[in-house]
Scaffold this motif. Structure first.
Motif, PDB file in Angstrom:
ATOM      1  N   ASP A 102       0.830  -1.205   0.000  1.00 18.15           N
ATOM      2  CA  ASP A 102       0.000   0.000   0.000  1.00 18.15           C
ATOM      3  C   ASP A 102       0.863   1.253   0.000  1.00 18.15           C
ATOM      4  O   ASP A 102       0.570   2.226  -0.698  1.00 18.15           O
ATOM      5  CB  ASP A 102      -0.930   0.012   1.223  1.00 18.15           C
ATOM      6  N   CYS A 103       1.914   1.245   0.840  1.00 21.48           N
ATOM      7  CA  CYS A 103       2.810   2.402   0.916  1.00 21.48           C
ATOM      8  C   CYS A 103       3.443   2.681  -0.446  1.00 21.48           C
ATOM      9  O   CYS A 103       3.524   3.823  -0.876  1.00 21.48           O
ATOM     10  CB  CYS A 103       3.907   2.158   1.960  1.00 21.48           C
ATOM     11  N   GLU A 104       3.879   1.609  -1.120  1.00 21.13           N
ATOM     12  CA  GLU A 104       4.526   1.776  -2.430  1.00 21.13           C
ATOM     13  C   GLU A 104       3.534   2.301  -3.456  1.00 21.13           C
ATOM     14  O   GLU A 104       3.879   3.128  -4.312  1.00 21.13           O
ATOM     15  CB  GLU A 104       5.113   0.431  -2.887  1.00 21.13           C
ATOM     16  N   ALA A 105       2.288   1.850  -3.367  1.00 21.28           N
ATOM     17  CA  ALA A 105       1.268   2.309  -4.308  1.00 21.28           C
ATOM     18  C   ALA A 105       0.960   3.796  -4.142  1.00 21.28           C
ATOM     19  O   ALA A 105       0.589   4.475  -5.108  1.00 21.28           O
ATOM     20  CB  ALA A 105      -0.004   1.479  -4.123  1.00 21.28           C
ATOM     21  N   ASN A 106       1.134   4.291  -2.920  1.00 19.24           N
ATOM     22  CA  ASN A 106       0.837   5.703  -2.650  1.00 19.24           C
ATOM     23  C   ASN A 106       2.016   6.626  -2.934  1.00 19.24           C
ATOM     24  O   ASN A 106       1.864   7.846  -2.889  1.00 19.24           O
ATOM     25  CB  ASN A 106       0.416   5.876  -1.183  1.00 19.24           C
ATOM     26  N   ARG A 107       3.192   6.049  -3.172  1.00 20.27           N
ATOM     27  CA  ARG A 107       4.381   6.863  -3.412  1.00 20.27           C
ATOM     28  C   ARG A 107       4.251   7.645  -4.726  1.00 20.27           C
ATOM     29  O   ARG A 107       3.679   7.146  -5.696  1.00 20.27           O
ATOM     30  CB  ARG A 107       5.651   5.995  -3.472  1.00 20.27           C
ATOM     31  N   ARG A 108       4.796   8.861  -4.724  1.00 22.28           N
ATOM     32  CA  ARG A 108       4.818   9.703  -5.921  1.00 22.28           C
ATOM     33  C   ARG A 108       6.237  10.223  -6.117  1.00 22.28           C
ATOM     34  O   ARG A 108       6.513  11.419  -5.928  1.00 22.28           O
ATOM     35  CB  ARG A 108       3.824  10.865  -5.780  1.00 22.28           C
ATOM     36  N   PRO A 109       7.180   9.332  -6.497  1.00 23.08           N
ATOM     37  CA  PRO A 109       8.585   9.756  -6.618  1.00 23.08           C
ATOM     38  C   PRO A 109       8.795  10.877  -7.622  1.00 23.08           C
ATOM     39  O   PRO A 109       9.688  11.713  -7.450  1.00 23.08           O
ATOM     40  CB  PRO A 109       9.298   8.469  -7.043  1.00 23.08           C
ATOM     41  N   LYS A 110       7.987  10.919  -8.700  1.00 24.76           N
ATOM     42  CA  LYS A 110       8.141  11.976  -9.700  1.00 24.76           C
ATOM     43  C   LYS A 110       7.698  13.335  -9.177  1.00 24.76           C
ATOM     44  O   LYS A 110       8.005  14.367  -9.772  1.00 24.76           O
ATOM     45  CB  LYS A 110       7.350  11.628 -10.956  1.00 24.76           C
ATOM     46  N   MET A 111       6.963  13.324  -8.052  1.00 23.68           N
ATOM     47  CA  MET A 111       6.470  14.584  -7.468  1.00 23.68           C
ATOM     48  C   MET A 111       7.364  15.081  -6.341  1.00 23.68           C
ATOM     49  O   MET A 111       6.984  15.992  -5.613  1.00 23.68           O
ATOM     50  CB  MET A 111       5.043  14.380  -6.939  1.00 23.68           C
ATOM     51  N   PHE A 112       8.562  14.484  -6.188  1.00 21.21           N
ATOM     52  CA  PHE A 112       9.424  14.880  -5.077  1.00 21.21           C
ATOM     53  C   PHE A 112       9.725  16.374  -5.096  1.00 21.21           C
ATOM     54  O   PHE A 112       9.552  17.062  -4.078  1.00 21.21           O
ATOM     55  CB  PHE A 112      10.743  14.088  -5.097  1.00 21.21           C
ATOM     56  N   TRP A 113      10.183  16.881  -6.235  1.00 21.35           N
ATOM     57  CA  TRP A 113      10.571  18.300  -6.267  1.00 21.35           C
ATOM     58  C   TRP A 113       9.389  19.249  -6.132  1.00 21.35           C
ATOM     59  O   TRP A 113       9.487  20.236  -5.391  1.00 21.35           O
ATOM     60  CB  TRP A 113      11.393  18.591  -7.535  1.00 21.35           C
ATOM     61  N   PRO A 114       8.252  19.009  -6.808  1.00 22.70           N
ATOM     62  CA  PRO A 114       7.083  19.864  -6.528  1.00 22.70           C
ATOM     63  C   PRO A 114       6.672  19.841  -5.056  1.00 22.70           C
ATOM     64  O   PRO A 114       6.342  20.882  -4.481  1.00 22.70           O
ATOM     65  CB  PRO A 114       5.991  19.263  -7.429  1.00 22.70           C
ATOM     66  N   ASN A 115       6.706  18.637  -4.431  1.00 17.72           N
ATOM     67  CA  ASN A 115       6.357  18.535  -3.009  1.00 17.72           C
ATOM     68  C   ASN A 115       7.377  19.249  -2.134  1.00 17.72           C
ATOM     69  O   ASN A 115       7.022  19.908  -1.141  1.00 17.72           O
ATOM     70  CB  ASN A 115       6.269  17.064  -2.582  1.00 17.72           C
ATOM     71  N   PHE A 116       8.648  19.124  -2.495  1.00 19.64           N
ATOM     72  CA  PHE A 116       9.705  19.784  -1.735  1.00 19.64           C
ATOM     73  C   PHE A 116       9.557  21.305  -1.814  1.00 19.64           C
ATOM     74  O   PHE A 116       9.669  22.013  -0.799  1.00 19.64           O
ATOM     75  CB  PHE A 116      11.080  19.360  -2.277  1.00 19.64           C
ATOM     76  N   ILE A 117       9.296  21.816  -3.015  1.00 21.07           N
ATOM     77  CA  ILE A 117       9.122  23.266  -3.199  1.00 21.07           C
ATOM     78  C   ILE A 117       7.891  23.755  -2.441  1.00 21.07           C
ATOM     79  O   ILE A 117       7.927  24.799  -1.775  1.00 21.07           O
ATOM     80  CB  ILE A 117       9.010  23.605  -4.707  1.00 21.07           C
ATOM     81  N   LEU A 118       6.798  23.003  -2.518  1.00 24.91           N
ATOM     82  CA  LEU A 118       5.568  23.388  -1.815  1.00 24.91           C
ATOM     83  C   LEU A 118       5.792  23.415  -0.305  1.00 24.91           C
ATOM     84  O   LEU A 118       5.379  24.368   0.371  1.00 24.91           O
ATOM     85  CB  LEU A 118       4.450  22.395  -2.159  1.00 24.91           C
ATOM     86  N   THR A 119       6.456  22.383   0.231  1.00 24.11           N
ATOM     87  CA  THR A 119       6.693  22.319   1.680  1.00 24.11           C
ATOM     88  C   THR A 119       7.644  23.415   2.129  1.00 24.11           C
ATOM     89  O   THR A 119       7.434  24.044   3.180  1.00 24.11           O
ATOM     90  CB  THR A 119       7.253  20.932   2.064  1.00 24.11           C
ATOM     91  N   THR A 120       8.681  23.662   1.336  1.00 22.40           N
ATOM     92  CA  THR A 120       9.626  24.743   1.672  1.00 22.40           C
ATOM     93  C   THR A 120       8.920  26.093   1.675  1.00 22.40           C
ATOM     94  O   THR A 120       9.105  26.907   2.588  1.00 22.40           O
ATOM     95  CB  THR A 120      10.800  24.765   0.673  1.00 22.40           C
ATOM     96  N   ALA A 121       8.107  26.335   0.661  1.00 19.39           N
ATOM     97  CA  ALA A 121       7.357  27.594   0.586  1.00 19.39           C
ATOM     98  C   ALA A 121       6.416  27.733   1.783  1.00 19.39           C
ATOM     99  O   ALA A 121       6.292  28.819   2.374  1.00 19.39           O
ATOM    100  CB  ALA A 121       6.560  27.652  -0.716  1.00 19.39           C
TER     101      ALA A 121
END
Length: 437
Positions: free
Chosen positions: A225-244
């Motif tokens: 389930d954890c692997e199915a929910n992973r979004r590795p291609k979204m790492f940088w958008p998520n990182f930028i959003l969290t940093t902002a």
């Protein structure tokens, strides 16, 4: 009468939750209601409770969306690289893990906001503790107390309140306290070493190969389930959003609860565009959200009754009344010592705006400056953050899925140790006098 009622209510509440005879959620509602009725506060009881709930409503909203946001980021895999990097550094050594917990939390706490600190620190370290089979209670203790130390910054709540209440500059309070804060930080790291030696004796030092570290599953549910929910291609958008998000939290561009609502809405659309996926992710975190927010609103009932009945004021005045005249030259140290129980049993607002001006005025007659009294008044803040009246503690235990009574039983004595380190540092380095001629 009110004084006895107030102290009895707080002691009864603490006893019930720390002995696990009643859950914190139920005790926060039932105990103050019964004591208010015993005290004869039949009329207006509902309004008192509602006022308290309204006061904590923004905090409840913030915690709801912050838990959802960081839960979403864990599901998407944002923190996986960080945890794997930490694992590779510590190599299964509890000493490095616990010292790293203390140091990282002290750095993250520089923003002065406990809730943000808890979310970042728990998200980074909780999977690591679970992976190594380590006890989570020392982690929560270190995170809680590190936040209490760094909360003494000028932009943190206690120092700002003390400065406002006594009409002095926050920097005049903070700068002389820096050596004492450093001593408290070293004390915290020493505690981490002590906890780590216990864990080493229990677990030993694990040896983990690189290929094990690269395949760690973090998050809710089983590995598939954890692997199915992973979004590795979204790492940088998520990182930028969290940093902002974190930058905007520090800058204070918008209220914290609004920022988390917006960040969650953007994050869930980016990572899980399907409506069914969004419902599934929200549902996965619903139990955690409900457990925390229910406690927040129940705490509103407790604080509303404590304030509305006048118990807080009566407790404060009774404690001040027992100060003998000969104790006047020692008022700075007295203020530091009583800041522990005062801020534990009541809100910071009640202490800093209701009690501190009275103490400062009395101390002025003995030649003790307002700045010295203000510095002494913030000594109890690490201990204060362990109080069940502090909303952020419910976020901390909720994120780690730990009972608040277990956390307090483990951490309270260490909270006293860190506050005493601040006290010793304040006296030794001249932030306030041991006694005044």
């Amino acid at each position: 009468m009110l004084t006895v009622l107030g102290f009895s209510m707080v002691i009864c509440f603490m006893y019930l939750i720390m002995t696990r005879r009643m859950s914190a959620l139920i005790a926060l509602i039932i105990v103050p209601t019964l004591f208010a009725l015993v005290g004869g506060f039949w009329h207006g009881l509902g309004e008192m409770m509602l006022d308290g709930v309204k006061t904590l409503a923004p905090t409840g909203v913030m915690l709801t969306f912050s838990i959802l946001y960081f839960g979403l980021m864990i599901d998407a895999g944002l923190f996986d690289p960080l945890v794997r990097l930490i694992l590779k550094i510590v190599r299964g050594d509890p000493l490095k893990v616990l010292v790293g917990t203390a140091v990282l939390t002290l750095l993250v706490s520089l923003d002065g906001d406990s809730s943000t600190t808890y979310m970042i620190a728990v998200a980074a370290f909780l999977p690591l503790y679970h992976r190594l089979g380590m006890n989570v209670l020392p982690m929560l203790c270190l995170i809680n107390l590190a936040s209490g130390i760094m909360n003494l910054s000028p932009w943190g709540g206690p120092t700002a309140r003390a400065a406002a209440a006594l009409r002095i500059d926050a920097l005049d309070i903070f700068i002389p306290m820096i050596p004492a804060m450093l001593l408290a930080c070293f004390t915290l790291v020493g505690m981490a070493v002590l906890f780590a030696l216990r864990e080493r004796r229990r677990l030993g030092i694990m040896t983990m190969e690189n290929h094990h570290l690269d395949n760690i599953s973090l998050g809710l549910g089983d590995a598939e389930d954890c692997e199915a929910n992973r979004r590795p291609k979204m790492f940088w958008p998520n990182f930028i959003l969290t940093t902002a998000l974190l930058v905007l939290l520090v800058v204070g561009l918008m209220p914290i609860h609004i920022l988390f609502m917006l960040a969650f809405a953007i994050g869930v659309m980016l990572n899980y565009p399907s409506l069914e996926q969004q419902k599934e992710r929200i549902g996965a975190h619903a139990a955690n959200v409900l457990a925390v927010t229910a406690l927040i609103f129940a705490a509103g009932v407790f604080t509303g009754i404590l304030s509305g009945t006048g118990m807080v004021d009566a407790m404060a005045k009774s404690l001040l009344a027992v100060i003998p005249h000969s104790f006047g030259p020692y008022l700075a140290v007295f203020t530091a010592v009583v800041s522990l129980p005062f801020t534990f049993f009541m809100s910071n607002d009640a202490f800093y705006f209701g009690i501190l001006p009275v103490i400062a005025q009395t101390a002025a007659g003995y030649g003790i400056s307002a700045e010295e009294i203000a510095r002494a008044s913030i000594i109890g803040q690490p201990f204060h953050l362990l109080s069940p009246l502090v909303p952020s503690i419910y976020l901390l235990v909720g994120l780690a899925k730990v009972d608040i009574g277990d956390h307090q039983r483990f951490s309270i004595k260490w909270g006293v140790v860190v506050s005493m380190a601040l006290l010793v540092g304040g006296i030794v380095f001249g932030a306030f006098p041991l006694w005044h001629h």
